[in-house]
Scaffold this motif. Structure first.
Motif, PDB file in Angstrom:
ATOM      1  N   PRO A  70       2.876 -10.858  -3.439  1.00 36.75           N
ATOM      2  CA  PRO A  70       2.163  -9.503  -2.020  1.00 36.75           C
ATOM      3  C   PRO A  70       2.256 -10.061  -0.257  1.00 36.75           C
ATOM      4  O   PRO A  70       2.787 -11.311  -0.641  1.00 36.75           O
ATOM      5  CB  PRO A  70       1.044  -8.921  -3.099  1.00 36.75           C
ATOM      6  CG  PRO A  70       0.378 -10.110  -3.685  1.00 36.75           C
ATOM      7  CD  PRO A  70       2.032 -10.685  -4.588  1.00 36.75           C
ATOM      8  N   PRO A  71       2.320  -9.192  -0.042  1.00 36.94           N
ATOM      9  CA  PRO A  71       1.925 -10.072   1.578  1.00 36.94           C
ATOM     10  C   PRO A  71       1.281 -10.658   1.883  1.00 36.94           C
ATOM     11  O   PRO A  71       0.361 -10.785   0.741  1.00 36.94           O
ATOM     12  CB  PRO A  71       2.579  -8.776   2.069  1.00 36.94           C
ATOM     13  CG  PRO A  71       1.892  -7.777   1.670  1.00 36.94           C
ATOM     14  CD  PRO A  71       2.400  -7.514   0.703  1.00 36.94           C
ATOM     15  N   PRO A  72       1.138 -12.103   2.571  1.00 41.04           N
ATOM     16  CA  PRO A  72      -0.226 -12.153   2.860  1.00 41.04           C
ATOM     17  C   PRO A  72      -1.146 -11.909   3.404  1.00 41.04           C
ATOM     18  O   PRO A  72      -1.034 -10.998   3.657  1.00 41.04           O
ATOM     19  CB  PRO A  72       0.575 -13.006   3.882  1.00 41.04           C
ATOM     20  CG  PRO A  72       1.945 -12.843   3.666  1.00 41.04           C
ATOM     21  CD  PRO A  72       2.576 -11.799   3.597  1.00 41.04           C
ATOM     22  N   GLY A 113     -10.533   6.930  -1.250  1.00 38.79           N
ATOM     23  CA  GLY A 113      -9.293   8.201  -2.297  1.00 38.79           C
ATOM     24  C   GLY A 113      -8.815   8.355  -1.933  1.00 38.79           C
ATOM     25  O   GLY A 113      -8.397   9.304  -2.860  1.00 38.79           O
ATOM     26  N   LEU A 114      -7.374   8.086  -0.631  1.00 40.85           N
ATOM     27  CA  LEU A 114      -6.332   8.856  -0.199  1.00 40.85           C
ATOM     28  C   LEU A 114      -5.905   8.246  -1.746  1.00 40.85           C
ATOM     29  O   LEU A 114      -5.649   7.334  -1.994  1.00 40.85           O
ATOM     30  CB  LEU A 114      -5.938   8.085   1.196  1.00 40.85           C
ATOM     31  CG  LEU A 114      -7.069   8.677   1.720  1.00 40.85           C
ATOM     32  CD1 LEU A 114      -6.239   8.158   3.617  1.00 40.85           C
ATOM     33  CD2 LEU A 114      -7.298  10.269   1.694  1.00 40.85           C
ATOM     34  N   PRO A 115      -4.264   8.721  -2.347  1.00 43.04           N
ATOM     35  CA  PRO A 115      -2.942   8.631  -2.262  1.00 43.04           C
ATOM     36  C   PRO A 115      -2.636   7.980  -2.009  1.00 43.04           C
ATOM     37  O   PRO A 115      -2.534   7.856  -0.582  1.00 43.04           O
ATOM     38  CB  PRO A 115      -3.040   9.778  -3.190  1.00 43.04           C
ATOM     39  CG  PRO A 115      -3.154  10.982  -2.164  1.00 43.04           C
ATOM     40  CD  PRO A 115      -5.152  10.235  -1.648  1.00 43.04           C
ATOM     41  N   CYS A 116      -1.969   6.759  -2.682  1.00 40.92           N
ATOM     42  CA  CYS A 116      -1.295   5.713  -2.477  1.00 40.92           C
ATOM     43  C   CYS A 116       0.375   6.057  -3.531  1.00 40.92           C
ATOM     44  O   CYS A 116       0.195   5.682  -4.483  1.00 40.92           O
ATOM     45  CB  CYS A 116      -1.376   4.236  -2.263  1.00 40.92           C
ATOM     46  SG  CYS A 116      -3.612   3.923  -1.384  1.00 40.92           S
ATOM     47  N   LEU A 117       1.263   6.205  -2.276  1.00 37.65           N
ATOM     48  CA  LEU A 117       2.323   6.019  -3.851  1.00 37.65           C
ATOM     49  C   LEU A 117       3.107   5.325  -2.819  1.00 37.65           C
ATOM     50  O   LEU A 117       3.342   4.740  -2.275  1.00 37.65           O
ATOM     51  CB  LEU A 117       3.373   7.549  -2.894  1.00 37.65           C
ATOM     52  CG  LEU A 117       2.436   9.069  -3.321  1.00 37.65           C
ATOM     53  CD1 LEU A 117       0.887   9.759  -3.623  1.00 37.65           C
ATOM     54  CD2 LEU A 117       3.453  10.332  -3.558  1.00 37.65           C
ATOM     55  N   ALA A 118       4.105   5.075  -3.961  1.00 46.56           N
ATOM     56  CA  ALA A 118       5.279   3.590  -4.065  1.00 46.56           C
ATOM     57  C   ALA A 118       6.352   4.456  -5.105  1.00 46.56           C
ATOM     58  O   ALA A 118       5.832   4.893  -6.205  1.00 46.56           O
ATOM     59  CB  ALA A 118       5.191   2.292  -4.377  1.00 46.56           C
ATOM     60  N   ASN A 141       0.454  -3.815  -3.223  1.00 49.76           N
ATOM     61  CA  ASN A 141      -0.801  -4.386  -1.703  1.00 49.76           C
ATOM     62  C   ASN A 141       1.244  -4.730  -0.513  1.00 49.76           C
ATOM     63  O   ASN A 141       1.895  -5.536  -1.760  1.00 49.76           O
ATOM     64  CB  ASN A 141      -1.130  -4.687  -1.221  1.00 49.76           C
ATOM     65  CG  ASN A 141      -2.525  -4.704  -1.155  1.00 49.76           C
ATOM     66  OD1 ASN A 141      -2.650  -3.596  -0.677  1.00 49.76           O
ATOM     67  ND2 ASN A 141      -3.398  -5.679  -1.000  1.00 49.76           N
ATOM     68  N   GLY A 142       1.308  -3.639  -0.039  1.00 42.76           N
ATOM     69  CA  GLY A 142       2.079  -3.836   0.597  1.00 42.76           C
ATOM     70  C   GLY A 142       3.760  -2.824   0.193  1.00 42.76           C
ATOM     71  O   GLY A 142       4.559  -2.633   0.753  1.00 42.76           O
ATOM     72  N   SER A 143       3.783  -2.571  -1.255  1.00 45.02           N
ATOM     73  CA  SER A 143       5.205  -1.434  -1.630  1.00 45.02           C
ATOM     74  C   SER A 143       4.716   0.044  -1.005  1.00 45.02           C
ATOM     75  O   SER A 143       4.787   0.768  -1.333  1.00 45.02           O
ATOM     76  CB  SER A 143       5.562  -2.015  -2.907  1.00 45.02           C
ATOM     77  OG  SER A 143       4.277  -1.397  -3.384  1.00 45.02           O
ATOM     78  N   SER A 144       2.624   0.277  -0.951  1.00 47.25           N
ATOM     79  CA  SER A 144       2.330   2.047  -0.963  1.00 47.25           C
ATOM     80  C   SER A 144       2.045   1.640   0.289  1.00 47.25           C
ATOM     81  O   SER A 144       2.067   1.484   1.054  1.00 47.25           O
ATOM     82  CB  SER A 144       0.830   1.551  -1.762  1.00 47.25           C
ATOM     83  OG  SER A 144       1.013   0.780  -2.959  1.00 47.25           O
TER      84      SER A 144
ATOM     85  N   TYR B 153      12.389   1.375   5.409  1.00 51.00           N
ATOM     86  CA  TYR B 153      12.232   1.909   7.073  1.00 51.00           C
ATOM     87  C   TYR B 153      10.801   2.231   6.417  1.00 51.00           C
ATOM     88  O   TYR B 153       9.564   1.955   7.737  1.00 51.00           O
ATOM     89  CB  TYR B 153      13.017   3.046   7.647  1.00 51.00           C
ATOM     90  CG  TYR B 153      14.315   2.373   8.079  1.00 51.00           C
ATOM     91  CD1 TYR B 153      14.533   1.835   9.224  1.00 51.00           C
ATOM     92  CD2 TYR B 153      15.495   3.547   7.881  1.00 51.00           C
ATOM     93  CE1 TYR B 153      16.431   0.897   9.716  1.00 51.00           C
ATOM     94  CE2 TYR B 153      16.753   2.966   7.659  1.00 51.00           C
ATOM     95  CZ  TYR B 153      16.859   0.976   8.673  1.00 51.00           C
ATOM     96  OH  TYR B 153      18.090   0.989   9.440  1.00 51.00           O
ATOM     97  N   SER B 154      10.641   2.845   5.512  1.00 49.74           N
ATOM     98  CA  SER B 154       8.879   3.740   5.636  1.00 49.74           C
ATOM     99  C   SER B 154       8.198   1.872   5.129  1.00 49.74           C
ATOM    100  O   SER B 154       7.392   1.736   6.033  1.00 49.74           O
ATOM    101  CB  SER B 154       8.779   4.181   4.430  1.00 49.74           C
ATOM    102  OG  SER B 154       7.217   4.473   3.925  1.00 49.74           O
ATOM    103  N   GLU B 155       8.986   1.083   4.579  1.00 45.83           N
ATOM    104  CA  GLU B 155       7.941  -0.378   3.965  1.00 45.83           C
ATOM    105  C   GLU B 155       7.882  -0.567   5.636  1.00 45.83           C
ATOM    106  O   GLU B 155       7.078  -1.322   5.962  1.00 45.83           O
ATOM    107  CB  GLU B 155       8.491  -0.538   3.042  1.00 45.83           C
ATOM    108  CG  GLU B 155       8.266   0.685   1.487  1.00 45.83           C
ATOM    109  CD  GLU B 155       9.558  -0.125   0.327  1.00 45.83           C
ATOM    110  OE1 GLU B 155       8.941   0.045  -0.501  1.00 45.83           O
ATOM    111  OE2 GLU B 155      10.528  -0.742   0.622  1.00 45.83           O
TER     112      GLU B 155
END
Lengths: 239, 191
Positions: A70-72, A113-118, A141-144, B153-155
């Motif tokens: 994950p990102p720092p 509670g918001l949806p996080c898509l990846a 983290n970082g991809s959603s 680009y989104s990421e």
């Protein structure tokens, strides 16, 4: 330094494409030239299939490596951080046109509670990327991307990217549908794909290259249909 | 008797499309290497080569020259236009390839490595690193995330906390600046 095209099988294959085009055009016009603007051969078939079986079949030949780190801490804003344990693979799986692991959508929820898509390739219920034949799971983290879900209808994302496996261009159409949507249909020059949203509304379709056009239709639970119009390459959004 | 020159093949392909293959054979290899040296990416170079020849095939009736030099110049004008569009958009255009139904072949690992060597890409890594280091911080970060880390680009936008349009603009500007710093205008030798 001389670079003969015969040294490269790929260039020889491409030569075969032009031989085919030349022969087809020669036949079709009786030996006379024709001009740009008329179609010579049908577009190459673009296969987009929704399959679940592909995951199991291809998992046999893919090994799993270390997860992508994950990102720092602090690099991802709080509202873009899904809560650990809230994630699930929600969409039906979409086959990649070139085979290999299928694609899917992971949905999680952030603290609000918001949806996080990846999105990514899927192995054993995890999304990730394949590099050098090895699957690496994507971090939470970082991809959603976390954003409000639609109250009605569906939200679409058009994501053009080179595939990490083959380097081929992919157009990935994914998103989240509201509870009033029972199916999403996307017509393209290669045919019609019908997707059923997952429990959290996610859906995904994967195309080889960039289709000339995409025409989306929402099918609601009451049976009504809402055409969203045709979007043309390169911006498939409809006005 | 058929004139074997590339220019004659291109000229005659206006009436006999089968002659285009001879024109292709004369230029395909150098074209692939030329693109590889400009975009630093063998796979992208292959895509651009296919698109350039597809556009040349589609537009061959517009060629009015006679000499091989004129034919090469005509072809490389198409190639340079593809290059410019690629830098601007951040990806290669495949409009003519799709329109003609061409399946762009993929390079095998051996071909990839061979092209890598021929285009002297390995020896230019230091130049790439140096070029990257000279980019403004915002562009460097965006190019790194997009090209090295292969983020969408989104990421990239999420990571940098900017809009997707801004991310695209930064990557595009960064790649153009990098290309200008690394590579001069096309030369006759490269063709």
């Amino acid at each position: 330094m001389n670079l003969d095209h015969l040294e490269f099988p790929a260039l020889r294959e491409l030569q075969g494409e032009f031989r085919r085009l030349g022969a087809a055009e020669h036949l079709s016009v009786g030996g006379r030239g024709r001009r740009w603007g008329t179609r010579i051969v049908p577009l190459a078939a673009l296969a987009t299939l929704t399959v679940a079986a592909a995951a199991g079949a291809t998992a046999l030949v893919i090994s799993e490596g270390d997860p992508i780190p994950p990102p720092p801490p602090g690099e991802v804003s709080a509202d873009q951080q899904p809560k650990p344990g809230s994630e699930r693979l929600d969409s039906d799986l979409a086959a990649d046109p070139a085979g290999g692991l299928p694609w899917g959508v992971r949905v999680a929820r952030n603290a609000q509670g918001l949806p996080c898509l990846a999105i990514g390739r899927v192995l054993d219920g995890k999304i990730g990327k394949v590099r050098g034949g090895v699957f690496h799971a994507s971090p939470l983290n970082g991809s959603s991307h976390c954003a409000p879900a639609p109250d009605s209808g569906a939200k679409f994302t058009f994501d053009a990217r080179p595939d990490s496996v083959t380097g081929d261009q992919r157009m990935i159409v994914y998103g989240q549908a509201a509870a009033d949507v029972s199916a999403i249909e996307i017509a393209s020059p290669s045919g019609i794909v019908r997707m059923h949203p997952g429990a959290m509304g996610a859906f995904i379709a994967v195309y080889a290259g960039m289709p000339a056009w995409l025409e989306r239709t929402l099918v609601f639970t009451d049976g009504t249909r809402q055409p969203l119009g045709r979007g043309e390459f390169p911006d498939y959004r409809t006005r | 008797m058929t004139d074997p020159s590339p220019a004659a093949a291109l000229r005659e392909s206006r009436d006999d499309a089968r002659r285009f293959e001879d024109f292709y054979c004369a230029h395909a290899g150098p074209m692939l290497r030329w693109f590889a040296r400009h975009v630093l990416d063998p796979e992208l170079a292959m895509d651009l080569t296919a698109e350039t020849f597809a556009q040349a095939f589609a537009g061959r009736t517009r060629f009015r020259g006679h000499s091989d030099g004129e034919a090469a110049a005509w072809l490389y004008r198409i190639a340079e236009r593809q290059l410019t569009r690629t830098w601007r958009r951040g990806r290669s255009e495949q409009r003519a390839v799709r329109r003609l139904g061409i399946e762009t072949p993929k390079l095998s690992p051996d071909e990839f490595a061979r092209l890598h060597d021929l285009a002297e890409l390995a020896g230019r890594r230091a130049s790439v690193a140096q070029g990257l280091s000279r980019l403004p911080r915002a562009q460097r970060d965006a190019v790194h995330l997009r090209v090295i880390d292969e983020l969408t680009y989104s990421e990239v936008a999420q990571q940098l906390r900017i809009s997707e349009d801004t991310a695209r603009a930064r990557v595009s500007r960064g790649l153009r600046a990098l290309a200008r710093a690394l590579i001069g205008p096309p030369t006759e030798e490269a063709r």
